[in-house]
Design a protein around this motif. Structure first.
Motif, mmCIF file in Angstrom:
data_model
loop_
_atom_site.group_PDB
_atom_site.id
_atom_site.type_symbol
_atom_site.label_atom_id
_atom_site.label_comp_id
_atom_site.label_asym_id
_atom_site.label_seq_id
_atom_site.Cartn_x
_atom_site.Cartn_y
_atom_site.Cartn_z
ATOM 1 N N CYS A 1 0.806 -1.227 0.000
ATOM 2 C CA CYS A 1 0.000 0.000 0.000
ATOM 3 C C CYS A 1 0.835 1.273 0.000
ATOM 4 N N TYR B 1 -0.626 0.161 -4.013
ATOM 5 C CA TYR B 1 -1.858 -0.599 -4.196
ATOM 6 C C TYR B 1 -2.922 -0.023 -3.263
ATOM 7 N N HIS C 1 -6.055 -0.355 -0.567
ATOM 8 C CA HIS C 1 -6.254 -1.274 0.561
ATOM 9 C C HIS C 1 -7.008 -2.514 0.101
ATOM 10 N N ALA C 2 -8.009 -2.317 -0.757
ATOM 11 C CA ALA C 2 -8.795 -3.450 -1.256
ATOM 12 C C ALA C 2 -7.927 -4.391 -2.093
ATOM 13 N N GLU C 3 -7.044 -3.830 -2.923
ATOM 14 C CA GLU C 3 -6.153 -4.674 -3.730
ATOM 15 C C GLU C 3 -5.200 -5.461 -2.833
ATOM 16 N N ALA D 1 -5.730 -6.354 0.245
ATOM 17 C CA ALA D 1 -6.533 -7.386 0.921
ATOM 18 C C ALA D 1 -6.724 -8.589 0.015
ATOM 19 N N GLU D 2 -7.012 -8.327 -1.261
ATOM 20 C CA GLU D 2 -7.192 -9.410 -2.240
ATOM 21 C C GLU D 2 -5.897 -10.197 -2.430
ATOM 22 N N ILE D 3 -4.802 -9.489 -2.614
ATOM 23 C CA ILE D 3 -3.505 -10.141 -2.853
ATOM 24 C C ILE D 3 -3.107 -11.020 -1.677
ATOM 25 N N GLY E 1 -5.068 -12.035 0.869
ATOM 26 C CA GLY E 1 -6.109 -12.877 1.437
ATOM 27 C C GLY E 1 -6.469 -12.472 2.855
ATOM 28 N N LEU F 1 -10.330 -6.617 4.715
ATOM 29 C CA LEU F 1 -10.025 -5.218 4.459
ATOM 30 C C LEU F 1 -9.724 -4.469 5.758
#
Length: 171
Positions: free
Chosen positions: A131, A136, A138-140, A142-144, A146, A149
């Motif tokens: 981040c 990136y 925060h949502a990206e 979190a996705e990366i 796992g 959020l």
């Protein structure tokens, strides 16, 4: 009936695939060394290409050589890598153009930051790296990673505070 190594590999033979890798890896690496930034990058891309080829052998059409198949995968890997490098260069160049010479961190400051980052828990370090350093969302992140959020957001807040404390600067 004599089946080719490609056909045997497509049916799941690890030995046949290993033979294909041994036969074609030098050609794929040479191809990528002409495209990649460094020989190490080329070797990494070649390894990724062969891993992808193994996972996608079902897409190898009859009559197409394995070398053609894996070089096509390698080409796409090289294109993606070049786009990644270009994005990083553009992002870093834009960021550096906004900074004055006095703001550019010294070697000692970078070493201190590296040491402070190493003191953070691994998941917090990963969130801050994505981040803050890699920009990136925060949502990206979190996705990366796992992670939920909320966890990412709290890692950013606590990680920044901890880094400021370790570096002896005001938050």
């Amino acid at each position: 009936m004599n089946r080719t190594r490609s056909e045997r590999a497509r049916d799941g033979s690890e030995a046949a695939f290993a033979a294909l890798v041994a036969e074609h890896q030098q050609a794929v690496r040479q191809f990528l060394r002409r495209l990649a930034t460094t020989p190490a990058d080329a070797d990494d891309l070649a390894q990724e290409a062969f891993v992808t080829a193994w996972a996608r052998l079902d897409r190898l059409k009859p009559g197409v050589s394995f070398r053609t198949f894996v070089c096509g995968i390698a080409w796409r890997k090289a294109q993606n890598d070049r786009r990644r490098v270009r994005r990083a260069e553009n992002r870093d160049g834009a960021w550096l153009s906004l900074r004055t010479t006095e703001e550019t961190p010294s070697h000692e400051t970078r070493l201190s930051l590296d040491k402070a980052m190493a003191a953070l828990p691994l998941d917090m370090r990963a969130v801050i790296s994505l981040c803050v350093a890699e920009d990136y969302s925060h949502a990206e992140a979190a996705e990366i990673l796992g992670l939920p959020l909320g966890t990412v957001k709290s890692h950013i807040q606590r990680g920044r505070a901890r880094l400021c404390q370790l570096l002896g600067v005001e938050p």
